[in-house]
Design a protein around this motif. Structure first.
Motif, PDB file in Angstrom:
ATOM      1  N   GLU A  91       0.812  -1.210   0.000  1.00  0.00           N
ATOM      2  CA  GLU A  91       0.000   0.000   0.000  1.00  0.00           C
ATOM      3  C   GLU A  91       0.851   1.268   0.000  1.00  0.00           C
ATOM      4  O   GLU A  91       0.338   2.359   0.217  1.00  0.00           O
ATOM      5  N   ARG A  92       2.144   1.102  -0.235  1.00  0.00           N
ATOM      6  CA  ARG A  92       3.077   2.222  -0.346  1.00  0.00           C
ATOM      7  C   ARG A  92       3.109   3.100   0.901  1.00  0.00           C
ATOM      8  O   ARG A  92       3.257   4.324   0.818  1.00  0.00           O
ATOM      9  N   LEU A  93       2.948   2.481   2.049  1.00  0.00           N
ATOM     10  CA  LEU A  93       3.102   3.231   3.293  1.00  0.00           C
ATOM     11  C   LEU A  93       4.582   3.517   3.496  1.00  0.00           C
ATOM     12  O   LEU A  93       5.388   2.601   3.619  1.00  0.00           O
ATOM     13  N   SER A  94       4.942   4.784   3.541  1.00  0.00           N
ATOM     14  CA  SER A  94       6.345   5.168   3.706  1.00  0.00           C
ATOM     15  C   SER A  94       6.629   5.521   5.160  1.00  0.00           C
ATOM     16  O   SER A  94       5.796   6.103   5.856  1.00  0.00           O
ATOM     17  N   PHE A  95       7.847   5.191   5.596  1.00  0.00           N
ATOM     18  CA  PHE A  95       8.296   5.495   6.952  1.00  0.00           C
ATOM     19  C   PHE A  95       9.392   6.564   6.938  1.00  0.00           C
ATOM     20  O   PHE A  95      10.126   6.708   7.912  1.00  0.00           O
ATOM     21  N   HIS A  96       9.493   7.284   5.844  1.00  0.00           N
ATOM     22  CA  HIS A  96      10.596   8.235   5.716  1.00  0.00           C
ATOM     23  C   HIS A  96      10.508   9.366   6.738  1.00  0.00           C
ATOM     24  O   HIS A  96      11.517   9.990   7.078  1.00  0.00           O
ATOM     25  N   ASN A  97       9.311   9.640   7.245  1.00  0.00           N
ATOM     26  CA  ASN A  97       9.157  10.712   8.233  1.00  0.00           C
ATOM     27  C   ASN A  97       9.023  10.188   9.657  1.00  0.00           C
ATOM     28  O   ASN A  97       8.717  10.943  10.588  1.00  0.00           O
ATOM     29  N   VAL A  98       9.239   8.885   9.862  1.00  0.00           N
ATOM     30  CA  VAL A  98       9.076   8.283  11.193  1.00  0.00           C
ATOM     31  C   VAL A  98      10.372   8.386  11.990  1.00  0.00           C
ATOM     32  O   VAL A  98      11.461   8.084  11.474  1.00  0.00           O
ATOM     33  N   ILE A  99      10.251   8.810  13.221  1.00  0.00           N
ATOM     34  CA  ILE A  99      11.338   8.759  14.192  1.00  0.00           C
ATOM     35  C   ILE A  99      10.836   7.902  15.354  1.00  0.00           C
ATOM     36  O   ILE A  99       9.746   8.149  15.880  1.00  0.00           O
ATOM     37  N   SER A 100      11.597   6.884  15.725  1.00  0.00           N
ATOM     38  CA  SER A 100      11.106   5.965  16.750  1.00  0.00           C
ATOM     39  C   SER A 100      12.066   5.882  17.925  1.00  0.00           C
ATOM     40  O   SER A 100      13.285   6.032  17.778  1.00  0.00           O
ATOM     41  N   PHE A 101      11.472   5.636  19.089  1.00  0.00           N
ATOM     42  CA  PHE A 101      12.221   5.430  20.327  1.00  0.00           C
ATOM     43  C   PHE A 101      11.686   4.159  20.979  1.00  0.00           C
ATOM     44  O   PHE A 101      10.491   4.078  21.290  1.00  0.00           O
ATOM     45  N   ASN A 102      12.556   3.187  21.164  1.00  0.00           N
ATOM     46  CA  ASN A 102      12.108   1.957  21.798  1.00  0.00           C
ATOM     47  C   ASN A 102      12.072   2.099  23.314  1.00  0.00           C
ATOM     48  O   ASN A 102      12.831   2.870  23.902  1.00  0.00           O
ATOM     49  N   LEU A 103      11.214   1.316  23.914  1.00  0.00           N
ATOM     50  CA  LEU A 103      10.994   1.396  25.349  1.00  0.00           C
ATOM     51  C   LEU A 103      12.208   0.980  26.164  1.00  0.00           C
ATOM     52  O   LEU A 103      12.513   1.593  27.188  1.00  0.00           O
ATOM     53  N   ASP A 104      12.900  -0.085  25.733  1.00  0.00           N
ATOM     54  CA  ASP A 104      13.851  -0.695  26.659  1.00  0.00           C
ATOM     55  C   ASP A 104      14.865  -1.569  25.944  1.00  0.00           C
ATOM     56  O   ASP A 104      14.752  -1.840  24.737  1.00  0.00           O
ATOM     57  N   GLU A 105      15.846  -2.022  26.711  1.00  0.00           N
ATOM     58  CA  GLU A 105      16.848  -2.973  26.244  1.00  0.00           C
ATOM     59  C   GLU A 105      17.456  -3.651  27.463  1.00  0.00           C
ATOM     60  O   GLU A 105      17.616  -3.035  28.528  1.00  0.00           O
ATOM     61  N   TYR A 106      17.732  -4.939  27.324  1.00  0.00           N
ATOM     62  CA  TYR A 106      18.406  -5.652  28.412  1.00  0.00           C
ATOM     63  C   TYR A 106      19.783  -5.037  28.653  1.00  0.00           C
ATOM     64  O   TYR A 106      20.389  -4.444  27.757  1.00  0.00           O
ATOM     65  N   TYR A 107      20.275  -5.216  29.885  1.00  0.00           N
ATOM     66  CA  TYR A 107      21.596  -4.684  30.224  1.00  0.00           C
ATOM     67  C   TYR A 107      22.352  -5.697  31.079  1.00  0.00           C
ATOM     68  O   TYR A 107      21.815  -6.173  32.089  1.00  0.00           O
ATOM     69  N   PRO A 108      23.590  -6.013  30.692  1.00  0.00           N
ATOM     70  CA  PRO A 108      24.267  -5.618  29.455  1.00  0.00           C
ATOM     71  C   PRO A 108      23.761  -6.456  28.277  1.00  0.00           C
ATOM     72  O   PRO A 108      23.262  -7.568  28.458  1.00  0.00           O
ATOM     73  N   MET A 109      23.918  -5.907  27.064  1.00  0.00           N
ATOM     74  CA  MET A 109      23.441  -6.610  25.876  1.00  0.00           C
ATOM     75  C   MET A 109      24.134  -6.059  24.632  1.00  0.00           C
ATOM     76  O   MET A 109      24.107  -4.848  24.391  1.00  0.00           O
ATOM     77  N   GLU A 110      24.756  -6.948  23.867  1.00  0.00           N
ATOM     78  CA  GLU A 110      25.347  -6.556  22.596  1.00  0.00           C
ATOM     79  C   GLU A 110      24.245  -6.425  21.548  1.00  0.00           C
ATOM     80  O   GLU A 110      23.298  -7.224  21.531  1.00  0.00           O
ATOM     81  N   PRO A 111      24.333  -5.447  20.663  1.00  0.00           N
ATOM     82  CA  PRO A 111      23.237  -5.214  19.702  1.00  0.00           C
ATOM     83  C   PRO A 111      23.012  -6.350  18.713  1.00  0.00           C
ATOM     84  O   PRO A 111      21.907  -6.477  18.187  1.00  0.00           O
ATOM     85  N   ASP A 112      24.027  -7.192  18.469  1.00  0.00           N
ATOM     86  CA  ASP A 112      23.847  -8.294  17.521  1.00  0.00           C
ATOM     87  C   ASP A 112      23.478  -9.601  18.207  1.00  0.00           C
ATOM     88  O   ASP A 112      23.347 -10.640  17.562  1.00  0.00           O
TER      89      ASP A 112
END
Length: 657
Positions: A91-112
């Protein structure tokens, strides 16, 4: 009664419990303090939320403004993200104007790392849409501890600088946490490093291969940060979330259930499925909220609830009991309590049978199963290699003892639920055995040697190799065969289906595929069963049991025109985690103390699952304990309703197609 239309789309495309447009169930609401939309299906609920997000993105695009999204991880939002990806592609929904912030992340945690929320978001959304790389933000799990507080302030500053969150998507933990704001979090809390509650770690241990490997901390946006969003939508699926949802929606605002803070938000919405809503007043006791249609199903639900709530057997309920508890309409429609009581009591009595395959040469008018054919072919589908004995071991044994031809379809290998040290012990044994006795099988030796080497070197963030998965699958296959021998069915009646959707090597599975369905159809056509038993655990839309059930129901739907299917009945059982509500049960198979003990010994055949189970969750009991307590509780409910007292009962609901 569960019918095909309950579990699948109706012919007109309308889902039960929804409006003709597929919207949420609507009802008079008097107990709920947060707007709550209940959907019959998590997929439709997710589509509705995805559509709201898409509309917001497009609106912001038309205004030439960025769309600031707060995003969540976990199983609940996966289908939302999948729908957004579909809308982007189709449906050609574009995210080019989206800025996102995620709630959380485990600690410690490598991104990969496999468990990283950075990785989760890339795999579930970011890598599949056109959001600019610099526009999405996830807390950094690699920071030094002394740098976390500074990072947390900067995270809040970046959200504020972007214009604040337009939309915050949430899940909810079993203890009510939102983000990783555990019970005790204050309403004015901000982004910070949080110690995880033990129940949260236990639930997360599924992803980490056990509790000892699960992080103890996480970086999370605070409650105040969440409440600062202009719109908040919380998702919840499954009956395990039902108690905490009721507390958040109908209870007091309390730090003991952080989700209850959303009662103070001017634009919050809970989007949940029927299972997660099951404890809400309008679902549990709808006659207390609005007028209801007093059909037989509602009558049985109300009378059993009244009996258990008042602690009085069904046959002792009085007109006053009905009137004092909001059920005067039921009396007006059906007459005095005496007549209603006898009717419901008889319905309950008729569900109890010691002949799950039907009793030969008997009047089956009031029995849950047919007398004929006297000797049936029974096909038990087991999602994992131990669900058959855990969930319906007594019935399994009863069918075999009463002369029926019993087959078991083990739908998945269950390999990820074998601990690494158990697999290493098994691999070492095979290699040592082959070496000692000079058995020369280069390929087999290589597989086990490679598996052993991989297990010795494996890091927590790494997935199992193909060789390790093969070894773990062999362990579980051997245990399943041992159970079949214990029950007394030929090993050739154990069918190992190895459905492809499961074989990812991780907790996250692939979607149900056409190949999975064809494998299921082939087994049904081979056995030509008079009875199919299937795991009816519908609580988790992303769980293995749900995918396995979907495969069975779709297979039955496609095969129902076959002559042998006209003689086939489908019975649904529940797992060790939950049981059917008493008013839903259509067949209850009682068990004696000796039969309970025999079932326990059958469960013991699954040694890899007995001690230190990888995916124990928040329940520290072993599977045999869970099963026994669940079966005992079912028997106890029947006894409290005024029926005979049994040691234990296994319960089933029939699916009519």
């Amino acid at each position: 009664m569960i019918t095909e239309s309950t579990l699948l789309d109706n012919s007109d495309g309308q889902l039960p419990g929804t409006s003709p447009t597929g919207g949420p169930i609507q009802s008079a609401i008097t107990y709920e303090k947060i707007p709550t939309h209940i959907y019959a299906d998590a997929k439709d609920a997710s589509r509705a939320v995805a559509q709201e997000i898409a509309d917001l993105i497009r609106q912001k695009q038309s205004e030439g403004k960025p769309c600031i999204l707060g995003l969540a991880t976990g199983s609940s939002p996966k289908t939302v993200y999948a729908e957004l990806i579909r809308m982007h592609r189709e449906e050609r929904l574009s995210f080019h104007n989206v800025i996102s912030f995620n709630l959380d992340e485990y600690y410690p945690m490598e991104p990969d790392s496999l468990q990283s929320y950075w990785r989760f978001m890339r795999e579930q959304l970011f890598d599949h849409v056109d959001i600019p790389v610099g526009n999405y933000h996830v807390p950094d799990g690699t920071l030094r501890t002394d740098k976390v507080a500074e990072f947390a302030k900067q995270y809040e500053t970046e959200i504020e600088a972007a214009g604040g969150l337009d939309f915050q998507l949430l899940g909810i933990g079993g203890n009510g946490h939102i983000g990783f704001n555990e019970p005790g979090s204050l309403i004015n809390s901000h982004t910070r490093l949080m110690m995880l509650d033990n129940s949260t770690r236990a639930a997360a241990s599924v992803d980490f291969g056990g509790l000892p490997k699960t992080p103890r901390k996480a970086i999370t946006m605070g409650v105040s940060s969440i409440l600062g969003a202009r719109r908040v939508v919380l998702l919840a699926w499954g009956e395990r979330k039902a108690p905490v949802i009721r507390g958040a929606v109908e209870g007091l605002v309390t730090e003991l259930n952080p989700a209850s803070y959303l009662q103070t938000h001017p634009n919050a919405l809970f989007v949940i499925d029927e299972a997660a809503a099951s404890e809400l007043t309008r679902m549990k006791t709808p006659w207390l909220v609005d007028s209801v249609v007093w059909d037989n199903k509602m009558k049985k639900k109300a009378v059993t609830y009244l009996s258990l709530t008042l602690g009085k057997p069904v046959l002792k309920l009085t007109d006053r009991d009905y009137n004092d508890n909001g059920m005067s309409d039921l009396l007006a429609q059906y007459g005095q309590a005496y007549d209603i009581n006898i009717d419901v009591f008889n319905q309950l009595q008729h569900t109890i049978t010691g002949w799950p395959g039907g009793k030969p040469n008997a009047d089956d008018t009031n029995r849950p199963e047919r007398a004929l054919p006297a000797h049936k072919r029974c096909l038990i589908f087991s999602p994992h290699p131990d669900d058959d004995i855990i969930s319906m071991g007594g019935t399994f044994q009863r069918l075999r003892d009463q002369g029926h031809e019993v087959h078991v379809g083990y739908q998945t290998s269950g390999n990820i639920a074998v601990a690494d040290d158990e697999a290493l012990r098994f691999a070492d044994y095979v290699v040592d055995f082959n070496t000692k006795f000079g058995i020369k099988s280069p390929e087999a030796t290589r597989i086990f040697q490679d598996a052993a080497a991989s297990l010795r070197e494996k890091k927590d963030s790494e997935m199992d190799t193909a060789e390790v998965r093969y070894v773990k699958g062999l362990i579980r296959m051997g245990e399943a065969k041992s159970t079949c021998r214990f029950v007394g069915i030929p090993v050739e009646n154990a069918h190992f289906m190895n459905m492809p959707f499961y074989e990812t090597g991780t907790v996250a599975k692939k979607p149900l595929s056409e190949e999975d369905i064809k494998i299921t159809m082939a087994l049904i056509e081979e056995v030509k069963p008079h009875q199919i038993y299937a795991a009816g655990d519908l609580a988790d839309p992303h769980g293995t049991h749900k995918v396995c059930l979907d495969a069975i129901l779709e297979s039955v739907r496609r095969l129902k025109h076959k002559n042998f299917m006209k003689d086939c009945w489908v019975w649904l059982y529940r797992g060790a985690w939950a049981e059917w509500d008493i008013h839903e049960i259509e067949m209850a198979v009682p068990m004696s103390p000796d039969q309970v003990m025999k079932k326990r010994l059958g469960i013991f055949k699954h040694q890899s699952q007995k001690d230190g189970v990888v995916y124990q969750g928040t329940d520290s009991r072993e599977f045999w304990q869970r099963a026994e307590e669940r079966n005992s509780a079912t028997a106890g409910l029947y006894n409290r309703l005024g029926l005979a007292e049994y040691e234990a009962m296994e319960a089933f609901v029939r699916w009519r197609f």
